[in-house]
Write a protein that holds these residues in place. Structure first.
Motif, PDB file in Angstrom:
ATOM      1  N   GLY A 124       0.655  -0.864   0.364  1.00 59.24           N
ATOM      2  CA  GLY A 124       0.221  -0.111  -0.280  1.00 59.24           C
ATOM      3  C   GLY A 124       0.987   1.878  -0.299  1.00 59.24           C
ATOM      4  N   GLU A 125       1.691   1.045   0.573  1.00 60.49           N
ATOM      5  CA  GLU A 125       2.940   2.326   0.709  1.00 60.49           C
ATOM      6  C   GLU A 125       3.706   2.373  -0.902  1.00 60.49           C
ATOM      7  N   GLY A 126       3.344   1.506  -1.927  1.00 58.00           N
ATOM      8  CA  GLY A 126       4.676   1.797  -2.805  1.00 58.00           C
ATOM      9  C   GLY A 126       5.720   0.737  -3.145  1.00 58.00           C
ATOM     10  N   LEU A 127       5.871   0.106  -2.437  1.00 55.25           N
ATOM     11  CA  LEU A 127       6.875  -1.593  -2.305  1.00 55.25           C
ATOM     12  C   LEU A 127       6.665  -2.678  -3.424  1.00 55.25           C
ATOM     13  N   ARG A 128       7.058  -2.865  -4.247  1.00 54.35           N
ATOM     14  CA  ARG A 128       6.209  -4.323  -5.163  1.00 54.35           C
ATOM     15  C   ARG A 128       7.516  -5.153  -5.259  1.00 54.35           C
ATOM     16  N   TYR A 129       7.229  -6.916  -5.053  1.00 52.80           N
ATOM     17  CA  TYR A 129       7.529  -7.576  -5.377  1.00 52.80           C
ATOM     18  C   TYR A 129       8.277  -8.091  -6.609  1.00 52.80           C
ATOM     19  N   LYS A 130      10.202  -8.132  -6.983  1.00 55.62           N
ATOM     20  CA  LYS A 130      10.302  -7.818  -8.430  1.00 55.62           C
ATOM     21  C   LYS A 130      10.596  -9.076  -8.830  1.00 55.62           C
ATOM     22  N   GLY A 131      10.550 -10.034  -7.995  1.00 56.49           N
ATOM     23  CA  GLY A 131      11.491 -11.517  -8.237  1.00 56.49           C
ATOM     24  C   GLY A 131      12.589 -11.610  -7.294  1.00 56.49           C
ATOM     25  N   TYR A 132      13.015 -10.731  -6.155  1.00 54.10           N
ATOM     26  CA  TYR A 132      14.370 -11.496  -5.333  1.00 54.10           C
ATOM     27  C   TYR A 132      13.609 -11.918  -4.404  1.00 54.10           C
ATOM     28  N   ILE A 133      14.267 -12.765  -4.035  1.00 57.18           N
ATOM     29  CA  ILE A 133      13.631 -13.902  -3.414  1.00 57.18           C
ATOM     30  C   ILE A 133      15.313 -13.836  -1.952  1.00 57.18           C
ATOM     31  N   ASP A 134      14.583 -14.113  -1.083  1.00 60.10           N
ATOM     32  CA  ASP A 134      15.423 -14.731   0.369  1.00 60.10           C
ATOM     33  C   ASP A 134      16.385 -16.039   0.323  1.00 60.10           C
ATOM     34  N   ILE A 135      17.947 -16.012   0.256  1.00 58.12           N
ATOM     35  CA  ILE A 135      18.220 -16.950  -0.107  1.00 58.12           C
ATOM     36  C   ILE A 135      18.323 -17.790   1.136  1.00 58.12           C
ATOM     37  N   PHE A 136      17.584 -17.957   2.352  1.00 61.90           N
ATOM     38  CA  PHE A 136      17.376 -18.612   3.634  1.00 61.90           C
ATOM     39  C   PHE A 136      15.997 -19.419   3.320  1.00 61.90           C
ATOM     40  N   ASP A 137      14.544 -18.530   2.973  1.00 66.06           N
ATOM     41  CA  ASP A 137      13.509 -19.343   3.514  1.00 66.06           C
ATOM     42  C   ASP A 137      12.690 -18.933   2.008  1.00 66.06           C
ATOM     43  N   GLY A 138      13.404 -18.255   0.474  1.00 64.19           N
ATOM     44  CA  GLY A 138      12.447 -17.807  -0.099  1.00 64.19           C
ATOM     45  C   GLY A 138      11.556 -16.792  -0.241  1.00 64.19           C
ATOM     46  N   GLY A 139      11.302 -15.712   0.813  1.00 67.69           N
ATOM     47  CA  GLY A 139      10.662 -15.006   1.857  1.00 67.69           C
ATOM     48  C   GLY A 139      10.956 -13.975   0.156  1.00 67.69           C
ATOM     49  N   ALA A 140       9.482 -13.061  -0.092  1.00 66.09           N
ATOM     50  CA  ALA A 140       9.744 -12.315  -0.887  1.00 66.09           C
ATOM     51  C   ALA A 140      10.792 -11.117  -0.540  1.00 66.09           C
ATOM     52  N   THR A 141      11.192 -10.251  -1.390  1.00 64.14           N
ATOM     53  CA  THR A 141      11.877  -9.294  -1.284  1.00 64.14           C
ATOM     54  C   THR A 141      10.989  -7.629  -2.029  1.00 64.14           C
ATOM     55  N   LEU A 142      10.774  -7.022  -1.766  1.00 66.71           N
ATOM     56  CA  LEU A 142       9.734  -5.978  -2.271  1.00 66.71           C
ATOM     57  C   LEU A 142      11.039  -4.826  -2.161  1.00 66.71           C
ATOM     58  N   GLN A 143      10.309  -3.712  -2.884  1.00 65.74           N
ATOM     59  CA  GLN A 143      11.227  -2.471  -3.385  1.00 65.74           C
ATOM     60  C   GLN A 143      10.496  -1.576  -3.756  1.00 65.74           C
ATOM     61  N   ALA A 144      11.294  -0.593  -4.013  1.00 65.80           N
ATOM     62  CA  ALA A 144      10.745   0.633  -4.266  1.00 65.80           C
ATOM     63  C   ALA A 144      11.498   1.522  -4.620  1.00 65.80           C
ATOM     64  N   ASP A 145      11.230   2.848  -5.615  1.00 66.63           N
ATOM     65  CA  ASP A 145      12.395   3.988  -5.523  1.00 66.63           C
ATOM     66  C   ASP A 145      11.472   4.903  -4.899  1.00 66.63           C
ATOM     67  N   ILE A 146      12.526   5.653  -3.645  1.00 64.05           N
ATOM     68  CA  ILE A 146      11.972   6.185  -3.012  1.00 64.05           C
ATOM     69  C   ILE A 146      10.843   7.331  -3.109  1.00 64.05           C
ATOM     70  N   GLU A 147      10.998   8.055  -4.068  1.00 61.73           N
ATOM     71  CA  GLU A 147      10.284   8.423  -4.973  1.00 61.73           C
ATOM     72  C   GLU A 147       9.092   8.887  -5.527  1.00 61.73           C
ATOM     73  N   ASN A 148       8.691   7.159  -5.139  1.00 62.19           N
ATOM     74  CA  ASN A 148       7.395   6.810  -5.665  1.00 62.19           C
ATOM     75  C   ASN A 148       6.670   6.594  -4.694  1.00 62.19           C
ATOM     76  N   LEU A 149       7.303   6.415  -2.948  1.00 62.81           N
ATOM     77  CA  LEU A 149       6.637   6.293  -1.805  1.00 62.81           C
ATOM     78  C   LEU A 149       5.074   7.354  -2.135  1.00 62.81           C
ATOM     79  N   ARG A 150       4.686   6.287  -1.035  1.00 64.26           N
ATOM     80  CA  ARG A 150       2.965   7.002  -0.980  1.00 64.26           C
ATOM     81  C   ARG A 150       3.395   9.062  -0.097  1.00 64.26           C
ATOM     82  N   ALA A 151       4.434   8.631   0.764  1.00 66.89           N
ATOM     83  CA  ALA A 151       4.638   9.389   1.764  1.00 66.89           C
ATOM     84  C   ALA A 151       5.628  10.177   1.006  1.00 66.89           C
ATOM     85  N   MET A 152       6.110  10.037  -0.138  1.00 70.64           N
ATOM     86  CA  MET A 152       7.074  11.358  -0.767  1.00 70.64           C
ATOM     87  C   MET A 152       5.458  12.455  -1.451  1.00 70.64           C
ATOM     88  N   LYS A 153       4.528  12.137  -1.958  1.00 73.65           N
ATOM     89  CA  LYS A 153       3.991  12.350  -2.014  1.00 73.65           C
ATOM     90  C   LYS A 153       2.584  12.504  -1.702  1.00 73.65           C
TER      91      LYS A 153
END
Length: 345
Positions: free
Chosen positions: A241-270
């Motif tokens: 909801g704050e603007g991060l997205r799953y881009k196909g990167y996962i943790d090497i241990f448990d396979g959990g999703a890594t989310l990412q976003a350009d800081i300028e695109n975060l909801r709080a910035m806008k």
């Protein structure tokens, strides 16, 4: 009243208690007094301007001011992978094709990656289970976005967040059993602990360097790639909801999703806004149903609270108690961010 502020050295005992309650899965918050004290000092030295970017981390705590007790913690690492490699798997694609044989196969693969080097990271989010009410969880998580919007110059272009991957009630990770366990004859909880006390790089360096074909993994391991633990799903949805997205990167241990976003695109910035404070008697303040996070934007003594006060144009009326908690006076400015996204609760 609940207030968020920078962590202090005297918070170490409360932080240790939180680490004990966190259990396995939160690698950056382990019940190790020496490691916790060192991390607190690193956070304090960051604010004091004593550290290079490679070592900087911001840690915030949620304090119950009536009990003078720290009941939650969250953080932001400034720049990943500049001292030691930052590893994850990238879910990619490899094509095998032969025109003479009329064969074409597009196969998902896992590549060991350092692509998040020099990214900032949302980290170390944990709230005491007894305080998971009254918007405290959203307050604790989202204050980091308000801080980022106020002090954008201290952070990198991209922000990432590693989400806890799936493991069962006994702490068994299907992904670790299918991948990591083949190279390390230790249980997932042990690997998770070693990662949390600073030995993640040592483990990662012994992981396979060649691409892994996802189709060769067991069904239960394939099923959890990019998944998050059920207990982590609220945090996952909040970050989406704050603007991060799953881009196909996962943790090497448990396979959990890594989310990412350009800081300028975060909801709080806008959407975060600046208001001028007018101190008023509590009985004269108009309140609303939707809460706001407000912060004093003072870098050396950052403080934030959750309020239901009704804004008036560019002015926000605060009670004397609220102003005192923020260490501000009449006529000062605060930064405001809605807790709930429009149309969502």
């Amino acid at each position: 009243m609940m207030i968020i502020r920078y962590i202090h050295p005297q918070d170490v005992n409360d932080l240790y208690t939180l680490a004990e309650k966190a259990g396995f899965g939160l690698t950056s918050l382990q019940p190790n007094m020496e490691k916790l004290a060192a991390r607190i000092q690193r956070a304090c030295d960051t604010v004091a301007g004593k550290l290079d970017k490679v070592d900087q981390v911001y840690l915030f705590v949620l304090e119950d001011t009536e009990l003078k007790k720290v009941v939650g913690v969250c953080g932001i690492e400034v720049a990943l992978g500049l001292k030691e490699p930052w590893y994850n798997f990238h879910v990619g694609t490899q094509v095998h094709a032969s025109e003479p044989l009329n064969v074409y196969k597009s196969l998902p693969t896992l590549y060991l990656s350092n692509n998040h080097t020099n990214c900032s990271e949302l980290c170390t989010l944990f709230l005491d289970p007894d305080y998971r009410l009254n918007k405290n969880g959203k307050f604790l998580s989202k204050v980091r976005f308000l801080f980022l919007s106020a002090f954008r110059q201290y952070f990198e272009e991209t922000i990432v967040a590693e989400m806890r991957g799936y493991s069962d009630e006994n702490g068994h990770s299907p992904f670790w059993n299918a991948v990591g366990h083949k190279f390390f004859n230790i249980e997932f909880t042990k690997a998770d602990y070693l990662s949390g006390v600073g030995q993640k790089v040592f483990i990662a360096e012994l992981m396979p360097r060649h691409p892994l074909y996802v189709d060769m993994l067991p069904d239960d391991a394939r099923a959890v790639i990019g998944m998050v633990h059920p207990n982590t799903m609220p945090a996952y949805n909040l970050l989406i909801g704050e603007g991060l997205r799953y881009k196909g990167y996962i943790d090497i241990f448990d396979g959990g999703a890594t989310l990412q976003a350009d800081i300028e695109n975060l909801r709080a910035m806008k959407e975060s806004q600046i208001f001028t404070v007018h101190i008023e008697s509590a009985e004269n303040i108009n309140f609303q149903d939707e809460p706001f996070i407000i912060a004093n934007d003072r870098y050396e003594n950052y403080r934030a609270i959750l309020v239901y006060n009704q804004p008036k144009k560019n002015t926000l009326e605060l009670s004397t108690e609220q102003a005192e908690q923020l260490h501000i006076q009449d006529g000062d400015q605060i930064r405001l961010l809605t807790v709930n996204i429009q149309g969502k609760q």
